[in-house]
Motif scaffolding. Structure first.
Motif, PDB file in Angstrom:
ATOM      1  N   VAL A  14       0.853  -1.176   0.000  1.00  0.00           N
ATOM      2  CA  VAL A  14       0.000   0.000   0.000  1.00  0.00           C
ATOM      3  C   VAL A  14       0.891   1.229   0.000  1.00  0.00           C
ATOM      4  CG1 VAL A  14      -1.794   1.254   1.230  1.00  0.00           C
ATOM      5  CG2 VAL A  14      -1.784  -1.246   1.254  1.00  0.00           C
ATOM      6  N   ARG A  15       0.767   2.022  -1.047  1.00  0.00           N
ATOM      7  CA  ARG A  15       1.559   3.238  -1.135  1.00  0.00           C
ATOM      8  C   ARG A  15       0.776   4.397  -0.537  1.00  0.00           C
ATOM      9  NH1 ARG A  15       3.438   2.287  -7.209  1.00  0.00           N
ATOM     10  NH2 ARG A  15       5.059   0.771  -6.801  1.00  0.00           N
ATOM     11  N   LYS A  16       1.513   5.308   0.061  1.00  0.00           N
ATOM     12  CA  LYS A  16       0.861   6.486   0.628  1.00  0.00           C
ATOM     13  C   LYS A  16       0.421   7.385  -0.513  1.00  0.00           C
ATOM     14  CE  LYS A  16       1.380   9.921   4.177  1.00  0.00           C
ATOM     15  NZ  LYS A  16       2.254  10.591   5.129  1.00  0.00           N
ATOM     16  N   LYS A  17      -0.842   7.827  -0.440  1.00  0.00           N
ATOM     17  CA  LYS A  17      -1.404   8.645  -1.500  1.00  0.00           C
ATOM     18  C   LYS A  17      -0.783  10.040  -1.455  1.00  0.00           C
ATOM     19  CE  LYS A  17      -5.876   9.572  -3.539  1.00  0.00           C
ATOM     20  NZ  LYS A  17      -7.303   9.497  -3.355  1.00  0.00           N
ATOM     21  N   ALA A  18      -0.281  10.497  -2.594  1.00  0.00           N
ATOM     22  CA  ALA A  18       0.326  11.823  -2.652  1.00  0.00           C
ATOM     23  C   ALA A  18      -0.766  12.886  -2.585  1.00  0.00           C
ATOM     24  CB  ALA A  18       1.119  11.970  -3.947  1.00  0.00           C
ATOM     25  N   LYS A  19      -0.485  13.964  -1.850  1.00  0.00           N
ATOM     26  CA  LYS A  19      -1.466  15.034  -1.749  1.00  0.00           C
ATOM     27  C   LYS A  19      -1.508  15.788  -3.067  1.00  0.00           C
ATOM     28  CE  LYS A  19      -1.289  15.835   3.171  1.00  0.00           C
ATOM     29  NZ  LYS A  19      -1.051  16.788   4.233  1.00  0.00           N
ATOM     30  N   LYS A  20      -2.697  15.927  -3.610  1.00  0.00           N
ATOM     31  CA  LYS A  20      -2.812  16.638  -4.870  1.00  0.00           C
ATOM     32  C   LYS A  20      -2.910  18.132  -4.620  1.00  0.00           C
ATOM     33  CE  LYS A  20      -7.787  16.036  -5.286  1.00  0.00           C
ATOM     34  NZ  LYS A  20      -8.872  15.659  -6.150  1.00  0.00           N
ATOM     35  N   GLN A  21      -2.361  18.898  -5.534  1.00  0.00           N
ATOM     36  CA  GLN A  21      -2.399  20.347  -5.444  1.00  0.00           C
ATOM     37  C   GLN A  21      -3.581  20.855  -6.251  1.00  0.00           C
ATOM     38  OE1 GLN A  21      -0.368  22.450  -3.634  1.00  0.00           O
ATOM     39  NE2 GLN A  21       0.340  20.548  -2.708  1.00  0.00           N
ATOM     40  N   VAL A  22      -4.468  21.555  -5.592  1.00  0.00           N
ATOM     41  CA  VAL A  22      -5.646  22.118  -6.248  1.00  0.00           C
ATOM     42  C   VAL A  22      -5.561  23.630  -6.069  1.00  0.00           C
ATOM     43  CG1 VAL A  22      -8.157  22.140  -6.320  1.00  0.00           C
ATOM     44  CG2 VAL A  22      -6.956  20.060  -5.664  1.00  0.00           C
ATOM     45  N   ILE A  23      -5.296  24.350  -7.159  1.00  0.00           N
ATOM     46  CA  ILE A  23      -5.132  25.802  -7.071  1.00  0.00           C
ATOM     47  C   ILE A  23      -6.491  26.500  -7.116  1.00  0.00           C
ATOM     48  CG2 ILE A  23      -4.037  27.813  -8.115  1.00  0.00           C
ATOM     49  CD1 ILE A  23      -2.089  25.770  -6.953  1.00  0.00           C
ATOM     50  N   ASP A  24      -7.365  26.103  -8.056  1.00  0.00           N
ATOM     51  CA  ASP A  24      -8.676  26.726  -8.204  1.00  0.00           C
ATOM     52  C   ASP A  24      -9.752  25.802  -7.653  1.00  0.00           C
ATOM     53  OD1 ASP A  24      -7.599  28.920  -9.466  1.00  0.00           O
ATOM     54  OD2 ASP A  24      -7.836  28.071 -11.466  1.00  0.00           O
ATOM     55  N   GLY A  25     -10.799  26.396  -7.098  1.00  0.00           N
ATOM     56  CA  GLY A  25     -11.886  25.600  -6.562  1.00  0.00           C
ATOM     57  C   GLY A  25     -13.176  26.392  -6.520  1.00  0.00           C
ATOM     58  N   ILE A  26     -14.214  25.733  -6.009  1.00  0.00           N
ATOM     59  CA  ILE A  26     -15.528  26.357  -5.867  1.00  0.00           C
ATOM     60  C   ILE A  26     -15.930  26.237  -4.404  1.00  0.00           C
ATOM     61  CG2 ILE A  26     -17.923  26.341  -6.636  1.00  0.00           C
ATOM     62  CD1 ILE A  26     -16.975  24.794  -9.111  1.00  0.00           C
ATOM     63  N   ALA A  27     -16.353  27.347  -3.817  1.00  0.00           N
ATOM     64  CA  ALA A  27     -16.845  27.344  -2.440  1.00  0.00           C
ATOM     65  C   ALA A  27     -18.362  27.415  -2.483  1.00  0.00           C
ATOM     66  CB  ALA A  27     -16.282  28.522  -1.662  1.00  0.00           C
ATOM     67  N   HIS A  28     -19.010  26.358  -2.029  1.00  0.00           N
ATOM     68  CA  HIS A  28     -20.470  26.303  -1.989  1.00  0.00           C
ATOM     69  C   HIS A  28     -20.914  26.687  -0.584  1.00  0.00           C
ATOM     70  CE1 HIS A  28     -20.647  24.082  -5.825  1.00  0.00           C
ATOM     71  NE2 HIS A  28     -19.523  23.537  -5.393  1.00  0.00           N
ATOM     72  N   ILE A  29     -21.718  27.741  -0.476  1.00  0.00           N
ATOM     73  CA  ILE A  29     -22.231  28.187   0.820  1.00  0.00           C
ATOM     74  C   ILE A  29     -23.736  27.977   0.816  1.00  0.00           C
ATOM     75  CG2 ILE A  29     -22.503  30.137   2.381  1.00  0.00           C
ATOM     76  CD1 ILE A  29     -19.965  31.312   1.084  1.00  0.00           C
ATOM     77  N   ARG A  30     -24.210  27.091   1.693  1.00  0.00           N
ATOM     78  CA  ARG A  30     -25.640  26.809   1.807  1.00  0.00           C
ATOM     79  C   ARG A  30     -26.115  27.431   3.102  1.00  0.00           C
ATOM     80  NH1 ARG A  30     -30.362  26.386   2.078  1.00  0.00           N
ATOM     81  NH2 ARG A  30     -31.669  24.555   1.790  1.00  0.00           N
ATOM     82  N   ALA A  31     -26.784  28.579   2.999  1.00  0.00           N
ATOM     83  CA  ALA A  31     -27.180  29.340   4.187  1.00  0.00           C
ATOM     84  C   ALA A  31     -28.685  29.227   4.383  1.00  0.00           C
ATOM     85  CB  ALA A  31     -26.784  30.802   4.030  1.00  0.00           C
ATOM     86  N   SER A  32     -29.090  28.352   5.293  1.00  0.00           N
ATOM     87  CA  SER A  32     -30.506  28.261   5.633  1.00  0.00           C
ATOM     88  C   SER A  32     -30.759  29.128   6.865  1.00  0.00           C
ATOM     89  CB  SER A  32     -30.903  26.805   5.899  1.00  0.00           C
ATOM     90  OG  SER A  32     -30.283  26.354   7.080  1.00  0.00           O
ATOM     91  N   PHE A  33     -31.995  29.180   7.299  1.00  0.00           N
ATOM     92  CA  PHE A  33     -32.309  29.984   8.479  1.00  0.00           C
ATOM     93  C   PHE A  33     -31.770  29.350   9.754  1.00  0.00           C
ATOM     94  CE2 PHE A  33     -35.808  31.528   5.676  1.00  0.00           C
ATOM     95  CZ  PHE A  33     -35.399  32.853   5.638  1.00  0.00           C
ATOM     96  N   ASN A  34     -31.526  28.037   9.740  1.00  0.00           N
ATOM     97  CA  ASN A  34     -31.101  27.340  10.947  1.00  0.00           C
ATOM     98  C   ASN A  34     -29.614  27.019  11.003  1.00  0.00           C
ATOM     99  OD1 ASN A  34     -33.736  27.206  11.942  1.00  0.00           O
ATOM    100  ND2 ASN A  34     -34.156  25.438  10.655  1.00  0.00           N
ATOM    101  N   ASN A  35     -28.931  26.963   9.868  1.00  0.00           N
ATOM    102  CA  ASN A  35     -27.544  26.517   9.841  1.00  0.00           C
ATOM    103  C   ASN A  35     -26.877  27.042   8.577  1.00  0.00           C
ATOM    104  OD1 ASN A  35     -25.236  25.202  10.607  1.00  0.00           O
ATOM    105  ND2 ASN A  35     -26.043  23.145  10.381  1.00  0.00           N
ATOM    106  N   THR A  36     -25.550  27.020   8.542  1.00  0.00           N
ATOM    107  CA  THR A  36     -24.796  27.390   7.349  1.00  0.00           C
ATOM    108  C   THR A  36     -23.767  26.306   7.086  1.00  0.00           C
ATOM    109  OG1 THR A  36     -25.074  29.728   7.845  1.00  0.00           O
ATOM    110  CG2 THR A  36     -23.370  29.159   6.271  1.00  0.00           C
ATOM    111  N   VAL A  37     -23.777  25.739   5.884  1.00  0.00           N
ATOM    112  CA  VAL A  37     -22.845  24.691   5.489  1.00  0.00           C
ATOM    113  C   VAL A  37     -21.940  25.251   4.406  1.00  0.00           C
ATOM    114  CG1 VAL A  37     -22.615  22.358   4.593  1.00  0.00           C
ATOM    115  CG2 VAL A  37     -24.569  22.946   6.000  1.00  0.00           C
TER     116      VAL A  37
END
Length: 136
Positions: A14-37
């Motif tokens: 079992v080889r250790k998985k190399a950490k991938k470099q992710v420069i660009d991404g998407i931030a999804h913000i789900r803001a309900s009245f009771n919680n924010t994810v």
């Protein structure tokens, strides 16, 4: 027969998985009245890290505050920058909750460059039936 089993266990390492470099991404913000994810994904939509006001330890009415949403966004941004080297994000906000703006502000202060902000709140096409008229 036992020799083949020994050989199989020795050859499959079992080889250790190399950490991938992710420069660009998407931030999804789900803001309900009771919680924010807050979820950060790569451009394809694979989840990198996520957090919510509830997972940060807030319960009850404190969960629905802008401060709790900011805490969740800061936690997610730190994980994404430290583990994956993320620098730029496109922000997609969904829902009418109070944590919308504070989560975006926290992503920016955590060191992520915000490229765009999109409101992805669902709009009902004739939606739910209105409640019965009140008779006094």
């Amino acid at each position: 027969m036992s020799e083949s089993r020994v050989q199989q266990t020795q050859t499959t390492k079992v080889r250790k998985k190399a950490k991938k470099q992710v420069i660009d991404g998407i931030a999804h913000i789900r803001a309900s009245f009771n919680n924010t994810v807050v979820t950060i994904t790569d451009v394809q939509g694979n989840t990198i890290s996520w957090s919510s006001a509830a997972s940060c330890g807030y319960r009850g009415s404190r969960k629905s505050t802008p401060y709790a949403a900011g805490e969740a966004a800061t936690k997610v941004a730190q994980i994404a920058t430290e583990n994956f080297g993320m620098k730029n994000v496109h922000v997609r906000v969904k829902g009418p909750g109070p944590g919308r703006e504070s989560a975006i502000r926290s992503l920016h202060t955590a060191g992520l460059k915000i490229l765009s902000i999109t409101d992805a709140t669902g709009i009902p096409f004739n939606g739910c039936r209105d409640p019965k008229k009140r008779r006094v």
